[in-house]
Scaffold this motif. Sequence first.
Motif, mmCIF file in Angstrom:
data_model
loop_
_atom_site.group_PDB
_atom_site.id
_atom_site.type_symbol
_atom_site.label_atom_id
_atom_site.label_comp_id
_atom_site.label_asym_id
_atom_site.label_seq_id
_atom_site.Cartn_x
_atom_site.Cartn_y
_atom_site.Cartn_z
ATOM 1 N N HIS A 63 9.036 46.459 83.998
ATOM 2 C CA HIS A 63 9.895 47.332 83.193
ATOM 3 C C HIS A 63 9.069 48.514 82.696
ATOM 4 O O HIS A 63 7.961 48.344 82.204
ATOM 5 N N PRO A 64 9.597 49.745 82.827
ATOM 6 C CA PRO A 64 8.784 50.917 82.481
ATOM 7 C C PRO A 64 8.346 50.978 81.012
ATOM 8 O O PRO A 64 7.294 51.542 80.715
ATOM 9 N N VAL A 65 9.140 50.384 80.115
ATOM 10 C CA VAL A 65 8.735 50.433 78.707
ATOM 11 C C VAL A 65 7.585 49.468 78.434
ATOM 12 O O VAL A 65 6.529 49.849 77.926
ATOM 13 N N LEU A 109 4.564 51.534 76.638
ATOM 14 C CA LEU A 109 3.912 50.936 75.462
ATOM 15 C C LEU A 109 2.416 50.757 75.641
ATOM 16 O O LEU A 109 1.649 51.063 74.738
ATOM 17 N N THR A 150 3.455 52.397 70.032
ATOM 18 C CA THR A 150 4.752 52.648 69.412
ATOM 19 C C THR A 150 4.913 54.112 68.993
ATOM 20 O O THR A 150 6.029 54.611 68.875
ATOM 21 N N TYR A 154 17.523 46.473 66.002
ATOM 22 C CA TYR A 154 16.915 47.766 66.387
ATOM 23 C C TYR A 154 17.874 48.609 67.237
ATOM 24 O O TYR A 154 17.699 48.783 68.446
ATOM 25 N N VAL A 178 18.327 51.795 76.212
ATOM 26 C CA VAL A 178 17.961 50.450 76.654
ATOM 27 C C VAL A 178 19.141 49.536 76.333
ATOM 28 O O VAL A 178 19.635 49.537 75.210
ATOM 29 N N PHE A 226 9.052 43.073 71.198
ATOM 30 C CA PHE A 226 9.064 44.115 72.231
ATOM 31 C C PHE A 226 9.475 43.589 73.597
ATOM 32 O O PHE A 226 9.789 44.368 74.490
ATOM 33 N N PHE A 284 12.985 44.870 75.048
ATOM 34 C CA PHE A 284 13.264 46.040 75.882
ATOM 35 C C PHE A 284 13.436 45.639 77.342
ATOM 36 O O PHE A 284 14.291 46.166 78.049
ATOM 37 N N PRO A 286 11.177 56.400 80.436
ATOM 38 C CA PRO A 286 11.586 55.299 79.551
ATOM 39 C C PRO A 286 10.493 55.025 78.511
ATOM 40 O O PRO A 286 9.352 54.782 78.869
ATOM 41 N N ALA A 315 9.779 53.368 74.344
ATOM 42 C CA ALA A 315 10.335 52.593 73.227
ATOM 43 C C ALA A 315 9.204 52.218 72.294
ATOM 44 O O ALA A 315 8.031 52.425 72.607
ATOM 45 N N GLY A 316 9.559 51.712 71.186
ATOM 46 C CA GLY A 316 8.554 51.296 70.214
ATOM 47 C C GLY A 316 9.241 50.528 69.115
ATOM 48 O O GLY A 316 10.214 49.849 69.357
ATOM 49 N N GLY A 317 8.736 50.688 67.888
ATOM 50 C CA GLY A 317 9.346 49.951 66.798
ATOM 51 C C GLY A 317 9.006 50.552 65.453
ATOM 52 O O GLY A 317 8.295 51.522 65.394
#
Lengths: 578, 79
Positions: A235-237, A242, A247, A447, A456, A490, A493, B75, B77-79
């Motif tokens: 998955h790209p995230v 990440l 973040t 979230y 997402v 995480f 995602f 793409p 993301a985080g938090g």
Amino acid sequence: MDKILRIDVGAEGGPKVTMAPPGEYAGLGGRAFTSAVVSKEVPPLCHPLGANNKLVIAPGLLSGTAAAMSGRLSVGCKSPLTGGIKEANAGGQAAQVLARLGYAAIVLEGKPPVDILYKILINKDGVKVVPDNSLCMLGNYDLVEKMKAEYGDKITCISVGPAGEMKLPNSSVAITDMELRPTRHAGRGGVGAVMGSKGVKVIVLDDTGMKMRQPKDPEKFKDANKRFVDGLRKHPVTGEGLPAYGTNVLTNIINEAGAYPTKNFMWGRFDTCHKISGETQAETETARGGLATHGCHRGCVIRCSGTYMNKDGHYLTKQPEYETVWAFGGDCGIDDLDAIAMLDRLCDDYGLDTIETGVTIAVAMEAGLAKFGDAEAAINLVKEVGKGTPLGRILGSGAGIAGKIFGVERVPVVKNQALPAYDPRGVQGIGVTYATTPMGADHTAGYAIATNILKVGGFVDPLKPQGQIELSRNLQIATAAIDSTGMCLFIAFALLDQPDTFQALLDIINAFYGLTLTGDGVTDLGKKVLKMERDFNIRAGFTKAQDRLPEFFTKESLQPHNITFMVKDEELDSLFNW
Amino acid sequence: MKIELRLFASLSRYLPERQTGNLCAMEIPEGTSIKELLQCLAIPAAIRKIIIVNGVHAGESQTLAEGDRIGIFPPVAGG
């Protein structure tokens, strides 16, 4: 994880240690465990700093196993900040180690009759509770160095800094990472104050001689774990974004979307945010010999963390998270990464939640204690907290209290907990989560950013009220369940986009425990946890009046969108109808 | 017509020339669609993108206008 360790620090004759099987709490982990214990055993009207409150520290169902991403720790209690139930969640090594030592949880109970500070030592031979007043008011970094000198470097520490000892409503519980630094915090809601009120300065864990927890079906477990890890990697995230940027990659996109709370939630864009973006941060770290890719616990394959060196190339702090960079950055009008990193270091050392601290400083700036953008002034204000001066105690009590004392109207809190790094007017879905989660203003609880901004798990327009209740509800339920597994949030995602990766997670749980859990079972668990938490809050005196955003979000328009928060009160009140 | 183009994270390598903050002020023909802009920048179609124009999520078929601020993300993301 076949025993609960209870330590009554107020028992006659000194702290009493008991161990018992999980009993009615069997099969629960992480947040499910902490919320079950708090909702059953803590009188909702008790004083959070009194003998009747409990601090429940629980690893997750898969902690201490070879499952990837399984190292999250839940810390639960009645919150001194919100007055309701709290689960604060952290990475670091403690969950893995505590689970391998065989504990489903540590429960701190009672209150010491005199001013005394304890260290608790837990290893394969048992548990010792030792008074040690020489640890009084040590910062978390010095404390860990001292524990290392006494007990070696195979330890993991759970501790409070001066803030927790002072029982400040914004104090955290620190957990050491793989490098034995106190950089991962159970931050939100003042859980540190509860640990401090029970006279516990540090819990030192050593799992030397203990083994990885073994699955019921090793072959199926190994296969499922491999599929899970493959899913995260592809998955790209979780596989690219990440690990590369952490973040803080969010700074630019939330700013672009016009929802980046700037100067105490006055605007939705911060013109110089590129100076503190994840891209700039990664470049800076790498140029100075730090790491832009780093795991906070053993078993993490995402590795969203990093290390931040100062200008001279010496370690200063771990890679500050998006929330920290925003709270001290855009929210305070500060665009100096080095200053933000110093503020992060101070919070880790004193034991403070960076979100609450940054928002408090921004409120203090609005009150005129400092100018927006004055990084040196911000650092000095946070140092006041560490010193415990009267001003420091005010600021260390969180944005709500500081706002009241200084007569500020624009105070962004729900249930007295500060809002995180997304303006609810620019992202209506997260506004629903902030208002309704039993935790107070909390972004991880549901979230909505994932679907409102990051596309997402689909897309729901962030600028309209439609669809936000359902989005937040579903995410709150799913999150409550994931928080109970001990898995890092995480993973969501990848799970939201890849059904086969979600199935792999179910297969891991089923192979480990010999169960036949399905997706519906996960939903049921999430609903059960939320219901317990909401019931506790109602018994603690909460009404629907607490499920609201501050008034200014419905009155003041946010630029650049010229928009207010539009989800109606009746809709917010319908979120828990299922 | 002039637009403000920003490419972020791993897409920054496709920027024609960097100014500050991943920004490039560009001249493009009237009526250019986002899809055409992506092709002109040689950003692979296979990369999933988040496209934000003037603060609002946009699709590739959208036509750009004078003064538009467009930000494109891989793409993230985080938090």
